[in-house]
Design a protein around this motif. Sequence first.
Motif, PDB file in Angstrom:
ATOM      1  N   ALA A 294      -7.658  62.970  -7.460  1.00  0.00           N
ATOM      2  CA  ALA A 294      -6.389  63.171  -8.152  1.00  0.00           C
ATOM      3  C   ALA A 294      -5.370  62.106  -7.742  1.00  0.00           C
ATOM      4  O   ALA A 294      -4.680  61.526  -8.589  1.00  0.00           O
ATOM      5  CB  ALA A 294      -5.848  64.571  -7.851  1.00  0.00           C
ATOM      6  N   LEU A 295      -5.289  61.841  -6.440  1.00  0.00           N
ATOM      7  CA  LEU A 295      -4.332  60.844  -5.955  1.00  0.00           C
ATOM      8  C   LEU A 295      -4.666  59.454  -6.479  1.00  0.00           C
ATOM      9  O   LEU A 295      -3.781  58.725  -6.956  1.00  0.00           O
ATOM     10  CB  LEU A 295      -4.322  60.841  -4.427  1.00  0.00           C
ATOM     11  CG  LEU A 295      -3.354  59.853  -3.778  1.00  0.00           C
ATOM     12  CD1 LEU A 295      -1.904  60.238  -4.045  1.00  0.00           C
ATOM     13  CD2 LEU A 295      -3.611  59.762  -2.276  1.00  0.00           C
ATOM     14  N   PHE A 296      -5.940  59.075  -6.409  1.00  0.00           N
ATOM     15  CA  PHE A 296      -6.335  57.741  -6.872  1.00  0.00           C
ATOM     16  C   PHE A 296      -6.093  57.589  -8.371  1.00  0.00           C
ATOM     17  O   PHE A 296      -5.614  56.544  -8.837  1.00  0.00           O
ATOM     18  CB  PHE A 296      -7.812  57.496  -6.555  1.00  0.00           C
ATOM     19  CG  PHE A 296      -8.142  57.474  -5.080  1.00  0.00           C
ATOM     20  CD1 PHE A 296      -7.199  57.130  -4.131  1.00  0.00           C
ATOM     21  CD2 PHE A 296      -9.417  57.814  -4.646  1.00  0.00           C
ATOM     22  CE1 PHE A 296      -7.507  57.114  -2.772  1.00  0.00           C
ATOM     23  CE2 PHE A 296      -9.742  57.792  -3.297  1.00  0.00           C
ATOM     24  CZ  PHE A 296      -8.778  57.445  -2.354  1.00  0.00           C
ATOM     25  N   LEU A 297      -6.412  58.625  -9.142  1.00  0.00           N
ATOM     26  CA  LEU A 297      -6.176  58.572 -10.586  1.00  0.00           C
ATOM     27  C   LEU A 297      -4.693  58.444 -10.893  1.00  0.00           C
ATOM     28  O   LEU A 297      -4.285  57.705 -11.809  1.00  0.00           O
ATOM     29  CB  LEU A 297      -6.741  59.820 -11.266  1.00  0.00           C
ATOM     30  CG  LEU A 297      -8.262  59.905 -11.391  1.00  0.00           C
ATOM     31  CD1 LEU A 297      -8.673  61.305 -11.815  1.00  0.00           C
ATOM     32  CD2 LEU A 297      -8.790  58.870 -12.384  1.00  0.00           C
ATOM     33  N   ALA A 298      -3.863  59.149 -10.125  1.00  0.00           N
ATOM     34  CA  ALA A 298      -2.422  59.102 -10.361  1.00  0.00           C
ATOM     35  C   ALA A 298      -1.864  57.703 -10.150  1.00  0.00           C
ATOM     36  O   ALA A 298      -0.841  57.344 -10.739  1.00  0.00           O
ATOM     37  CB  ALA A 298      -1.709  60.092  -9.445  1.00  0.00           C
ATOM     38  N   HIS A 299      -2.545  56.913  -9.343  1.00  0.00           N
ATOM     39  CA  HIS A 299      -2.093  55.547  -9.076  1.00  0.00           C
ATOM     40  C   HIS A 299      -2.832  54.517  -9.924  1.00  0.00           C
ATOM     41  O   HIS A 299      -2.789  53.319  -9.632  1.00  0.00           O
ATOM     42  CB  HIS A 299      -2.227  55.232  -7.590  1.00  0.00           C
ATOM     43  CG  HIS A 299      -1.167  55.894  -6.765  1.00  0.00           C
ATOM     44  ND1 HIS A 299       0.041  55.306  -6.454  1.00  0.00           N
ATOM     45  CD2 HIS A 299      -1.123  57.126  -6.202  1.00  0.00           C
ATOM     46  CE1 HIS A 299       0.775  56.129  -5.727  1.00  0.00           C
ATOM     47  NE2 HIS A 299       0.103  57.238  -5.561  1.00  0.00           N
ATOM     48  N   GLY A 300      -3.507  54.984 -10.968  1.00  0.00           N
ATOM     49  CA  GLY A 300      -4.058  54.073 -11.968  1.00  0.00           C
ATOM     50  C   GLY A 300      -5.470  53.597 -11.750  1.00  0.00           C
ATOM     51  O   GLY A 300      -5.963  52.767 -12.513  1.00  0.00           O
ATOM     52  N   ALA A 301      -6.156  54.087 -10.721  1.00  0.00           N
ATOM     53  CA  ALA A 301      -7.517  53.618 -10.440  1.00  0.00           C
ATOM     54  C   ALA A 301      -8.534  54.277 -11.364  1.00  0.00           C
ATOM     55  O   ALA A 301      -8.305  55.373 -11.892  1.00  0.00           O
ATOM     56  CB  ALA A 301      -7.884  53.896  -8.987  1.00  0.00           C
TER      57      ALA A 301
ATOM     58  N   LEU B 109       1.356  66.471  -8.652  1.00  0.00           N
ATOM     59  CA  LEU B 109       1.662  65.041  -8.652  1.00  0.00           C
ATOM     60  C   LEU B 109       2.769  64.711  -9.643  1.00  0.00           C
ATOM     61  O   LEU B 109       3.601  63.833  -9.389  1.00  0.00           O
ATOM     62  CB  LEU B 109       0.388  64.247  -8.973  1.00  0.00           C
ATOM     63  CG  LEU B 109      -0.688  64.306  -7.877  1.00  0.00           C
ATOM     64  CD1 LEU B 109      -2.039  63.864  -8.422  1.00  0.00           C
ATOM     65  CD2 LEU B 109      -0.280  63.436  -6.698  1.00  0.00           C
ATOM     66  N   GLN B 110       2.798  65.421 -10.762  1.00  0.00           N
ATOM     67  CA  GLN B 110       3.879  65.222 -11.724  1.00  0.00           C
ATOM     68  C   GLN B 110       5.218  65.642 -11.125  1.00  0.00           C
ATOM     69  O   GLN B 110       6.238  64.963 -11.309  1.00  0.00           O
ATOM     70  CB  GLN B 110       3.591  66.005 -13.006  1.00  0.00           C
ATOM     71  CG  GLN B 110       2.450  65.435 -13.823  1.00  0.00           C
ATOM     72  CD  GLN B 110       2.079  66.322 -15.003  1.00  0.00           C
ATOM     73  OE1 GLN B 110       2.113  67.548 -14.908  1.00  0.00           O
ATOM     74  NE2 GLN B 110       1.718  65.711 -16.123  1.00  0.00           N
ATOM     75  N   ALA B 111       5.217  66.760 -10.391  1.00  0.00           N
ATOM     76  CA  ALA B 111       6.452  67.244  -9.769  1.00  0.00           C
ATOM     77  C   ALA B 111       6.997  66.250  -8.760  1.00  0.00           C
ATOM     78  O   ALA B 111       8.212  66.148  -8.555  1.00  0.00           O
ATOM     79  CB  ALA B 111       6.204  68.593  -9.094  1.00  0.00           C
ATOM     80  N   LEU B 112       6.101  65.488  -8.124  1.00  0.00           N
ATOM     81  CA  LEU B 112       6.513  64.488  -7.142  1.00  0.00           C
ATOM     82  C   LEU B 112       6.785  63.129  -7.787  1.00  0.00           C
ATOM     83  O   LEU B 112       7.103  62.160  -7.083  1.00  0.00           O
ATOM     84  CB  LEU B 112       5.441  64.340  -6.064  1.00  0.00           C
ATOM     85  CG  LEU B 112       5.260  65.550  -5.145  1.00  0.00           C
ATOM     86  CD1 LEU B 112       4.028  65.381  -4.274  1.00  0.00           C
ATOM     87  CD2 LEU B 112       6.507  65.757  -4.277  1.00  0.00           C
ATOM     88  N   GLY B 113       6.662  63.056  -9.107  1.00  0.00           N
ATOM     89  CA  GLY B 113       6.919  61.802  -9.798  1.00  0.00           C
ATOM     90  C   GLY B 113       5.806  60.786  -9.663  1.00  0.00           C
ATOM     91  O   GLY B 113       6.017  59.591  -9.910  1.00  0.00           O
ATOM     92  N   LEU B 114       4.607  61.240  -9.290  1.00  0.00           N
ATOM     93  CA  LEU B 114       3.490  60.326  -9.082  1.00  0.00           C
ATOM     94  C   LEU B 114       2.548  60.255 -10.270  1.00  0.00           C
ATOM     95  O   LEU B 114       1.662  59.393 -10.307  1.00  0.00           O
ATOM     96  CB  LEU B 114       2.700  60.744  -7.833  1.00  0.00           C
ATOM     97  CG  LEU B 114       3.461  60.721  -6.508  1.00  0.00           C
ATOM     98  CD1 LEU B 114       2.570  61.225  -5.382  1.00  0.00           C
ATOM     99  CD2 LEU B 114       3.958  59.317  -6.203  1.00  0.00           C
TER     100      LEU B 114
END
Length: 310
Positions: A20-27, A53-58
Amino acid sequence: MTYDRIAIVGGGLIGASWAALFLAHGAHVAVQDPDPEAEARVARTLAAAWPDLQALGLAEGPVPMERLLVTTDLAEACREAEFVQECGPDRIAVKREIVAALEAHLGAAVPIASSTSSLLASDIQEGAAHPGRVFVAHPFNPPHLIPLVELVAGRATDPEVIEAARAFYGGLGRDVIVVRKEVIGHIANRLSAALYREAVHLVAEGIASVADVDRAVASGPGLRWALMGPHLTYHLGGGDGGFRHYIRHLGPTQAARWAELGSPELTEPVIAQLIAGVDAELDEYAGTDLVRARDAGLIAILQARARQGL
């Protein structure tokens, strides 16, 4: 340092959260897991993590499933990988098998970061064809929310690999710590284990219930520790004299408490006592989704920390 194509070995709780984190950063992310049910499990985790992640603006918009591959085939997951996040079972023999399998499908320069919570990087990289690219990058669960990442080099790890990893995880908004010396459990898990040892002792000795131990931490020092660590906390406890006053004048009281700390054994009666205590505590939260409640609380804490510049 950024990586556009990341392979994750293991689609469990930690691996899916990393995804989820990697996808949120475009990977582009490829998750390999031998379980044929892994695809559905990863999808459920992403569906739950994405609003966080949306709530954190990521993250924006829907989960970018077009950038996600979940497969049972390690070769397929590694085909274009520039970086690997290994999240397999925390057993040294399994870790070495995974590294050996990865090396059959990766270029020699592709970093392999293990999410191990306790094992040593030196032990994991033993027998590897290219041990210099193997290291530990330990997150705290859930890694898409909790920013801590502990980097630990093994005896053979290339220092440039650690520096590249520091830049990579830092670019993901992670709070990166480079552990200076290998030790079982790294830093954060050793601190957690120290606290939990005393928590078990207090219950086993009949000093407190499981629920009251949890309340004591969550409603007391845990609130302070969410904002700053023990040393800065005690600095504030030293008043005008700060930490120098605290450690010189109140340090002896710390030493006295250290001498009284317990060393419980996880005997069957103690385990049964702990399980019964947790079950009783869970009854108080009947009908509450504790995972969602925890994650919502973590988001609120992270947002408050950001507003306070902490």
